[in-house]
Design an enzyme around this catalytic site. Structure first.
Site, short mmCIF file in Angstrom:
data_model
loop_
_atom_site.label_atom_id
_atom_site.label_comp_id
_atom_site.label_asym_id
_atom_site.label_seq_id
_atom_site.Cartn_x
_atom_site.Cartn_y
_atom_site.Cartn_z
N HIS A 25 -45.26 -5.73 6.14
CA HIS A 25 -46.01 -4.48 5.95
C HIS A 25 -46.15 -3.77 7.29
O HIS A 25 -46.40 -4.42 8.32
CB HIS A 25 -47.41 -4.80 5.40
CG HIS A 25 -48.31 -3.61 5.32
ND1 HIS A 25 -48.21 -2.67 4.31
CD2 HIS A 25 -49.32 -3.18 6.13
CE1 HIS A 25 -49.13 -1.74 4.49
NE2 HIS A 25 -49.82 -2.02 5.60
N GLY A 81 -15.13 12.79 -12.56
CA GLY A 81 -14.83 11.39 -12.82
C GLY A 81 -13.46 10.99 -12.31
O GLY A 81 -12.73 11.79 -11.73
N LEU A 140 -3.87 1.16 5.68
CA LEU A 140 -4.58 0.27 4.77
C LEU A 140 -6.00 0.79 4.52
O LEU A 140 -6.53 1.58 5.28
CB LEU A 140 -4.64 -1.14 5.35
CG LEU A 140 -3.31 -1.83 5.67
CD1 LEU A 140 -3.56 -3.24 6.20
CD2 LEU A 140 -2.42 -1.87 4.45
N GLY A 141 -6.62 0.29 3.45
CA GLY A 141 -8.00 0.65 3.17
C GLY A 141 -8.21 1.35 1.86
O GLY A 141 -9.33 1.42 1.36
N GLU A 154 0.85 -1.20 0.00
CA GLU A 154 0.00 0.00 0.00
C GLU A 154 0.88 1.25 0.00
O GLU A 154 1.80 1.36 0.81
CB GLU A 154 -0.92 0.00 1.23
CG GLU A 154 -1.71 1.27 1.44
CD GLU A 154 -2.53 1.69 0.23
OE1 GLU A 154 -2.42 2.85 -0.17
OE2 GLU A 154 -3.27 0.84 -0.31
N ARG A 155 0.61 2.18 -0.91
CA ARG A 155 1.46 3.36 -1.01
C ARG A 155 1.24 4.36 0.12
O ARG A 155 2.12 5.17 0.41
CB ARG A 155 1.22 4.07 -2.35
CG ARG A 155 -0.21 4.52 -2.60
CD ARG A 155 -0.32 5.24 -3.92
NE ARG A 155 -1.71 5.48 -4.29
CZ ARG A 155 -2.09 6.27 -5.28
NH1 ARG A 155 -1.18 6.90 -5.99
NH2 ARG A 155 -3.36 6.42 -5.56
N VAL A 168 -8.57 4.22 -1.18
CA VAL A 168 -9.42 5.40 -1.33
C VAL A 168 -10.74 5.21 -0.61
O VAL A 168 -11.21 6.09 0.11
CB VAL A 168 -9.65 5.71 -2.83
CG1 VAL A 168 -10.76 6.75 -3.00
CG2 VAL A 168 -8.37 6.21 -3.48
N CYS A 169 -11.35 4.03 -0.75
CA CYS A 169 -12.70 3.82 -0.22
C CYS A 169 -12.78 4.08 1.28
O CYS A 169 -13.61 4.86 1.74
CB CYS A 169 -13.16 2.39 -0.52
SG CYS A 169 -14.80 2.00 0.12
N ASP A 173 -11.07 -0.77 -10.00
CA ASP A 173 -11.19 0.37 -10.90
C ASP A 173 -10.29 0.23 -12.12
O ASP A 173 -10.63 0.69 -13.21
CB ASP A 173 -10.81 1.67 -10.18
CG ASP A 173 -11.83 2.08 -9.13
OD1 ASP A 173 -12.81 1.34 -8.93
OD2 ASP A 173 -11.65 3.15 -8.51
#
Length: 598
Positions: free
Chosen positions: A572, A399, A168-169, A163-164, A171-172, A440
């Site tokens: 219901h 984006g 940990l984790g 991991e850079r 972007v999300c 991604d």
């Protein structure tokens, strides 16, 4: 020097698969060109599979009783270890490592069931360039990456997770899905208390302690990322922090400041994610111009905020800041918010946002931006946007682009297209058999829940299992207010592709649960095949729509038709029963609204 070559099953005629009835070689055997390796048998005949090259057997991947097909791995040989070996093919441009793995068949490999030890045996542990060696290295510790690493470890592989960032984790968890939902929840509570005035319950205006709110968000992040570190330790997954880049087909470097180390691997999973797209010419040195990461830092609550981009990320962050008290303007290039989503799902959201936001400019674009003491001055073009306006902050949310070109994947021979995406097959394999890609970086939709499932497939294939990613649909959710969720075929896509569809729609104005919440603007619809009545898609707009869409996804995956949904008893009064009612509308059996017969 070694030259490893994976031998595969060649074309075996018009049979789908055959049984291995005898393995004719052992690890350490020297084989000559055309020597028999295994004997296979179909219901028609038995045949021996010959060696396409000479060498020494370093690993057996199949055993007696396995069933194999064209393209399956048989064994690995070291072609450089035999005097009679043919010269190995020249490595691809940029490949410098002495250990290369080539393929004896051009057909995509379907990974056979093999013992974990077989995969481990291919590891280039004798490479002098590698400081450490692993069965699997995962580049990126987002939801897809850590899922892949943990699953591979559970299957017995020696795993390194790179991991850079220091935590940990990805972007999300750190600067995406999780912190945005924490802030959206806060914003929704503020909005809900204001709406209660219509019910006769009035609250005072909220007093927002920005430091405490930021602390709450960071606490949520900390609990999840800290949990990941604990899970990695429990599973004995090694973790390295730094920027990873391939240095050959079986090695990569990890750079952390001045520290650089080389890691060897048998398999690799690329889960390097994506980054926010930038529009050239904007003043990015001005901290008042933010991407989604900057917006989630919650430095302050601007009086006026411009959001460039009317997609999911832009609208979610617009809802956060509007709820906290900012006057929000959204500018969107297309003629509608959330392009790609059906307009009947977007309309209730747009109606509410026009009341909550200062402005929404459609069919408009930003043509320039300059920094000034008073704020960021923006010029517009098209639609009903003004020529210019000044904002305290601007969020750029047009984006995301994949990070495929940032890890030197080409050095390992991995194909990266001009946009930075890495094509993969249904087993998440790249064009290099032992290197996988997920999330991604492999294409749309760029969603964490897609990446996690792809990560499991990649790990299982690397461990020798026959796994495939064959989801029939990936659901999408906008956690705006109201929420919008959809899955499967949309009416927009059906019309564009000429696919005949029918639909049943149920308005939430007839839902007792929705009315009791003071929210009548919602709607649920089911899209189906007019001939077979099979569910093809569905969509919801309203509070908690994101929680409702999963039933529709399961219906599509299980091949349900609208009768299955209509006959399923729902509790219901609930919002979930609106999916049942929509199916009853399609069936012509609904009694909660009057639906004239067609």
């Amino acid at each position: 020097m070694s030259e490893l070559q994976t031998i595969k099953v060649p074309d075996i005629g018009d049979v789908d698969d055959v049984e291995v009835i005898e393995v004719l070689v052992s690890v350490g055997d020297t084989v000559a060109l055309e020597d028999s390796l295994i004997t296979v048998e179909s219901d028609k005949a038995s045949m021996e599979i010959p060696a396409p090259a000479a060498g020494v057997v370093t690993s057996l991947i199949v055993k007696t009783g396995d069933r194999v097909a064209e393209g399956n791995d048989i064994l690995v040989i070291d072609v450089a270890a035999a005097d009679a070996a043919e010269p190995a093919p020249a490595p691809a441009s940029g490949q410098t490592d002495e250990t290369e793995v080539s393929t004896a068949s051009e057909s995509p490999a379907e990974v056979p069931k093999a013992a974990t030890a077989s995969a481990t045996a291919v590891s280039p542990s004798n490479s002098p360039a590698a400081d450490e060696n692993y069965d699997l290295v995962v580049l990126g510790a987002g939801p897809g990456g850590y899922t892949s690493a943990f699953r591979a470890s559970d299957l017995g592989l020696k795993v390194l997770l790179v991991e850079r960032y220091p935590i940990l984790g990805g972007v999300c968890l750190n600067v995406g899905c999780i912190p945005s939902k924490a802030l959206l929840h806060t914003s929704a509570i503020i909005q809900e208390t204001r709406d209660m005035a219509a019910h006769g319950v009035t609250f005072g205006e909220p007093s927002i302690d920005i430091d405490k709110l930021r602390g709450f968000k960071n606490d949520v992040i900390g609990k999840l990322t800290g949990g990941l570190a604990g899970l990695a330790k429990q599973r004995k997954v090694a973790v390295a922090h730094g920027n990873a880049a391939f240095t050959s087909t079986h090695t990569l470097s990890i750079t952390d400041g001045d520290d650089v180390k080389t890691v060897g691997f048998t398999h690799a999973v690329i889960a390097a994610g994506s980054k926010s797209i930038r529009i050239p010419g904007f003043p990015y040195d001005d901290p008042r111009l933010m991407d989604s990461t900057g917006a989630l830092e919650l430095a302050d609550i601007p009086k006026r905020l411009l959001v460039i981009g009317g997609g999911i990320i832009g609208l979610e962050m617009g809802c956060v800041y509007a709820g906290l008290g900012s006057k929000v303007t959204v500018v969107e290039l297309s003629e509608g918010l959330m392009p790609g989503c059906d307009r009947d799902l977007v309309r209730p959201l747009e109606k509410r946002l026009r009341a909550d936001f200062e402005n929404i400019f459609l069919g408009s674009k930003v043509t320039g931006m300059t920094s000034a003491d008073a704020g960021l001055t923006v010029t517009f073009e098209g639609g009903k946007a003004p020529e210019s306006d000044t904002f305290d902050r601007v969020l750029l949310a047009v984006g995301r682009s994949p990070n495929g070109k940032e890890i030197a994947a080409d050095v390992a021979g991995v194909h990266v297209d001009e946009r930075g995406f890495i094509p993969v097959d249904s087993q998440q394999r790249t064009n290099v058999d032992h290197i996988f890609a997920i999330g991604d970086i492999v294409g749309q939709p760029m969603l964490a829940h897609k990446a996690t499932h792809e990560g499991k497939v990649a790990a299982e294939v690397a461990a020798g299992q026959k796994s495939y990613f064959d989801a029939k649909t990936i659901p999408s959710v906008a956690y705006t207010d109201p929420e919008v969720a959809w899955m499967g075929l949309t009416e927009t896509a059906a019309k564009a592709e000429g696919i005949p569809v029918a639909k049943g729609a149920f308005p939430w104005a007839a839902s007792g649960r929705s009315l009791s919440m003071g929210r009548s603007e919602g709607m649920t619809k089911v899209i189906y095949d007019p001939e077979t009545k099979q569910v093809l898609g569905a969509g919801m707009v309203g509070p908690n729509a994101g929680e409702l869409i999963s039933e529709a996804v399961l219906a599509l995956e299980m091949g349900a038709d609208i009768e299955d949904i209509a006959l399923t008893v729902h509790p219901h009064p609930t919002l979930s029963e609106t999916f049942n009612f929509a199916a009853e509308v399609a069936e012509g059996t609904v009694t909660d609204i009057y639906a004239p017969k067609k």
